[in-house]
Motif scaffolding. Structure first.
Motif, PDB file in Angstrom:
ATOM      1  N   UNK A  53      27.109  85.726 102.226  1.00 14.78           N
ATOM      2  CA  UNK A  53      27.319  86.904 101.624  1.00 14.78           C
ATOM      3  C   UNK A  53      28.666  87.394 102.302  1.00 14.78           C
ATOM      4  N   UNK A  54      29.591  88.349 101.481  1.00 16.65           N
ATOM      5  CA  UNK A  54      30.444  88.988 101.972  1.00 16.65           C
ATOM      6  C   UNK A  54      30.304  90.523 102.253  1.00 16.65           C
ATOM      7  N   UNK A  55      29.393  90.928 103.237  1.00 11.68           N
ATOM      8  CA  UNK A  55      28.858  92.094 103.365  1.00 11.68           C
ATOM      9  C   UNK A  55      29.553  93.000 104.363  1.00 11.68           C
ATOM     10  N   UNK A  56      29.197  94.177 104.454  1.00 16.03           N
ATOM     11  CA  UNK A  56      30.068  95.049 105.505  1.00 16.03           C
ATOM     12  C   UNK A  56      29.228  96.343 105.610  1.00 16.03           C
ATOM     13  N   UNK A  57      29.400  97.116 106.643  1.00 15.42           N
ATOM     14  CA  UNK A  57      28.782  98.526 106.784  1.00 15.42           C
ATOM     15  C   UNK A  57      29.470  99.466 106.245  1.00 15.42           C
ATOM     16  N   UNK A  73      28.163  88.668 111.801  1.00 14.20           N
ATOM     17  CA  UNK A  73      28.473  87.810 111.011  1.00 14.20           C
ATOM     18  C   UNK A  73      27.347  87.672 109.726  1.00 14.20           C
ATOM     19  N   UNK A  74      28.101  86.948 108.824  1.00 14.64           N
ATOM     20  CA  UNK A  74      27.553  86.527 107.497  1.00 14.64           C
ATOM     21  C   UNK A  74      27.069  85.041 107.564  1.00 14.64           C
ATOM     22  N   UNK A  75      26.141  84.565 107.819  1.00 17.52           N
ATOM     23  CA  UNK A  75      25.741  83.209 108.072  1.00 17.52           C
ATOM     24  C   UNK A  75      25.434  82.366 106.883  1.00 17.52           C
ATOM     25  N   UNK A  76      25.812  81.286 106.694  1.00 17.75           N
ATOM     26  CA  UNK A  76      25.460  80.328 105.802  1.00 17.75           C
ATOM     27  C   UNK A  76      24.147  80.055 105.772  1.00 17.75           C
ATOM     28  N   UNK A 123      29.689  75.792  91.986  1.00 18.91           N
ATOM     29  CA  UNK A 123      30.013  77.103  92.563  1.00 18.91           C
ATOM     30  C   UNK A 123      29.549  78.160  91.753  1.00 18.91           C
ATOM     31  N   UNK A 124      28.911  79.171  92.257  1.00 18.12           N
ATOM     32  CA  UNK A 124      28.280  80.503  91.490  1.00 18.12           C
ATOM     33  C   UNK A 124      28.818  81.695  92.306  1.00 18.12           C
ATOM     34  N   UNK A 125      29.162  82.617  91.599  1.00 20.90           N
ATOM     35  CA  UNK A 125      29.567  83.923  92.226  1.00 20.90           C
ATOM     36  C   UNK A 125      28.843  85.137  91.439  1.00 20.90           C
ATOM     37  N   UNK A 126      27.983  86.052  92.094  1.00 19.80           N
ATOM     38  CA  UNK A 126      27.313  87.151  91.680  1.00 19.80           C
ATOM     39  C   UNK A 126      28.242  88.398  91.316  1.00 19.80           C
ATOM     40  N   UNK A 127      28.463  89.029  90.389  1.00 18.46           N
ATOM     41  CA  UNK A 127      28.998  89.971  89.802  1.00 18.46           C
ATOM     42  C   UNK A 127      28.739  91.419  90.322  1.00 18.46           C
ATOM     43  N   UNK A 128      27.498  91.442  90.984  1.00 15.96           N
ATOM     44  CA  UNK A 128      27.085  92.611  91.610  1.00 15.96           C
ATOM     45  C   UNK A 128      26.483  92.425  92.859  1.00 15.96           C
ATOM     46  N   UNK A 129      26.433  93.384  93.725  1.00 10.56           N
ATOM     47  CA  UNK A 129      25.813  93.367  95.262  1.00 10.56           C
ATOM     48  C   UNK A 129      24.419  92.883  95.023  1.00 10.56           C
ATOM     49  N   UNK A 184      27.318  88.114  97.115  1.00  7.95           N
ATOM     50  CA  UNK A 184      26.736  86.897  97.335  1.00  7.95           C
ATOM     51  C   UNK A 184      27.288  85.909  96.413  1.00  7.95           C
ATOM     52  N   UNK A 185      27.575  84.717  96.898  1.00  9.30           N
ATOM     53  CA  UNK A 185      28.187  83.539  96.451  1.00  9.30           C
ATOM     54  C   UNK A 185      27.625  82.363  96.991  1.00  9.30           C
ATOM     55  N   UNK A 186      27.376  81.097  96.057  1.00 10.66           N
ATOM     56  CA  UNK A 186      27.005  80.035  96.839  1.00 10.66           C
ATOM     57  C   UNK A 186      27.744  78.731  96.256  1.00 10.66           C
TER      58      UNK A 186
END
Length: 256
Positions: free
Chosen positions: A37-41, A56-59, A199-205, A236-238
């Protein structure tokens, strides 16, 4: 509005599938998923708790339980499409330093380190086109998918960034901690031998950033890690390594 448009687009695509496909066949698939994830506070949370950090955002690597049953429609040797159903285990891992107690006045509080893992089992319906050389089992593909999250597991380790120490685990069907429906887009390459990379990318949080735990509003109470209002984003992406086989080949093998 974007979500409704995404649903309508997939449904229209499924309904409008041409009947002129020269070859229709079932495919069973599995995956190894490497998600992040590319997450932040939020700024408000870090202002209230200056020593809080999303370190950290871990794999996250998973191989169980991922299975899909799809129907491929080849209109010729170069162009086709597919759709079907898939179940997969998707989630995120973060290392975070969080307050141990709640301070509504911005006073000094102790902090602790946490390793937090959240995952959802999701049922998805993809719609994709594929272009390449099907007789040589080599093509590129891409499309969209709409997934329903139906079983959440949240677990975290206290006082550590490792999977050691005190562990807390929660499970819930159709949890409000994530959106129920998550749209995504994906693309990949199919190689000979039944293996593809996607490769997949989610369009919402991935997380429901409005999910609040009541005791996090009570001064002096124990801070709840499950309160998700501290996140500004959790995109989120993977990448996944997929293997697949023509299901009809298995049926024919069983008859022999």
């Amino acid at each position: 509005m974007k979500t409704k448009f995404f649903i309508i687009s997939i449904l229209c695509g499924l309904i409008s599938i041409p009947v002129i496909a020269q070859h229709i066949y079932p495919v069973t698939s599995g995956e190894m998923i490497f998600s992040q994830t590319n997450s932040k506070f939020t700024q408000a949370f870090t202002t209230q708790y200056p020593n809080a950090r999303l370190v950290s955002n871990n794999v996250r690597y998973t191989v169980f339980f991922h299975i899909g049953q799809y129907f491929h429609m080849d209109f010729n040797d170069r162009f086709g499409m597919y759709s079907g159903l898939g179940i997969r285990n998707v989630g995120m891992i973060t290392d975070e330093s969080l307050p141990q107690t709640v301070s509504t006045t911005g006073g000094t509080v102790p902090y602790s380190d946490y390793k937090i893992i959240r995952r959802q089992y999701m049922l998805g319906v993809p719609l994709a086109i594929k272009i390449g050389s099907f007789k040589n089992h080599f093509h590129i593909f891409g499309g969209g998918e709409y997934e329903m999250a139906f079983h959440l597991k949240e677990k975290y380790w206290s006082d550590t960034f490792d999977r050691s120490g005190s562990k807390t685990k929660n499970k819930e069907w159709f949890s409000s901690q994530t959106p129920t429906f998550l749209p995504s887009v994906f693309a990949g390459v199919q190689f000979p031998g039944g293996v593809n990379i996607k490769f997949k990318y989610y369009l919402t949080d991935f997380l429901n950033n409005d999910y609040k735990v009541s005791n996090n509003s009570q001064d002096g109470s124990t801070f709840s890690v499950s309160d998700l209002t501290r996140y500004e984003s959790s995109q989120l992406f993977y990448f996944s390594l997929c293997w697949q086989f023509n299901t009809s080949d298995l049926w024919n093998w069983n008859r022999e």
